[in-house]
Design an enzyme around this catalytic site. Sequence first.
Site, mmCIF file in Angstrom:
data_model
loop_
_atom_site.group_PDB
_atom_site.id
_atom_site.type_symbol
_atom_site.label_atom_id
_atom_site.label_comp_id
_atom_site.label_asym_id
_atom_site.label_seq_id
_atom_site.Cartn_x
_atom_site.Cartn_y
_atom_site.Cartn_z
ATOM 1 N N ASP A 122 77.504 16.930 69.408
ATOM 2 C CA ASP A 122 76.374 16.207 68.825
ATOM 3 C C ASP A 122 76.010 15.041 69.752
ATOM 4 O OD1 ASP A 122 74.638 14.632 67.287
ATOM 5 O OD2 ASP A 122 75.567 15.324 65.426
ATOM 6 N N LYS A 126 70.529 8.256 68.628
ATOM 7 C CA LYS A 126 70.158 6.875 68.290
ATOM 8 C C LYS A 126 71.186 5.897 68.854
ATOM 9 C CE LYS A 126 67.524 8.034 64.195
ATOM 10 N NZ LYS A 126 67.627 8.321 62.763
#
Lengths: 216, 216
Positions: A122, A126
């Site tokens: 992943d 952000k």
Amino acid sequence: MRMRRKPWAEEEIKNNPHLVVPRPHEWKGKWHQFFNNTHPIHIEIGTGKGQFITEMAKAHPQVNFIGIELQTSVLGVALRKLIAARKNNEVENCCLLRENANQLTDFFAPGEVERIYLNFSDPWPKRRHTKRRLTYRTFLDLYRKILTEKGEIHLKTDNEKFFEFSLNSFSDYGCRLKNITFDLHNSDYMGNIMTEYEEKFAAQGMKIYRCEAIMP
Amino acid sequence: MRMRRKPWAEEEIKNNPHLVVPRPHEWKGKWHQFFNNTHPIHIEIGTGKGQFITEMAKAHPQVNFIGIELQTSVLGVALRKLIAARKNNEVENCCLLRENANQLTDFFAPGEVERIYLNFSDPWPKRRHTKRRLTYRTFLDLYRKILTEKGEIHLKTDNEKFFEFSLNSFSDYGCRLKNITFDLHNSDYMGNIMTEYEEKFAAQGMKIYRCEAIMP
């Protein structure tokens, strides 16, 4: 990885404790006993549906592979893949753990692991999630604790930003980088084994980034 | 760099021996005398039209800059840029050499240079030209001979393949990498000074790759 819930997964995992090891902390420092050999141990963090770890285990019988995946349904799929591969009494050098990467040091003793694979982790794009990226320095600290001297981390991703972040994180940590490629499937790299994601991405012509980092 | 021939260049270079140093081997080991100070020395290999080195010299008066460019016409343009910048008695911390990068050790003593800039170097994309790339290991050998301990190489390029090659070449050489970015103009990097090429590429929205390599 997002996946529809597999109601059968929990049961099948419980029924195969030799394949999905239920209390891995009991094997800490004893994985060579578990595999009943002295071959090097490679682990994959975030094993997903298990194609990579199963095919690697087939291709490299002189290495022990441990795939780590937290999500039950995903792990169930990986388990079925591993069971299928073992039908001919093959792939006895592979097991799975349903565990969280941030507890690695509970399952592995210092220097017990020779190589870590991070495949399509992943990217946590952000900025406020930086610390969750599996190449953030707190994770590198964990990896260093369980890796052998000169142990290696092999990373593949389709996410350029995550790749850039990882190269810097490895370098800043003092790792030496090796075999950096920005386009794995058009590179000289031999013996690549694809994950399920990778097959899909590659078929779409997307570039796959790869590198190896050697622990300082 | 390809450029139409500038018939005036030869003459202007000869008329400005304080700016385009005619016999640089005579200054080997004495560049601090040349600049009449003890400030660190940074060199740019392949200075092109000279915007980078001139603007860097303006922005960093406490550093001495030496731009190296082999092509007479190109160097002539860089010289005019430097002369224009010196109009207000500024930029006394910059000179140029009309020399070949493969003779660096003739002009610089061991440890005399603190930093080397490689900006938009010829990527020499063909495999048989690999050895001509300015980040090929024989060039790194040269750089190492003239760089201070922990001396740095700062590289910018728009060519992804050359960037990939350079990261590997630096790493294989034992350099530590730093501040790797795949998109300089959309990165956090501060204080970037653009080359003429870079301005053109950036205006077209092309990505600029950048990294720093620290000598082992």
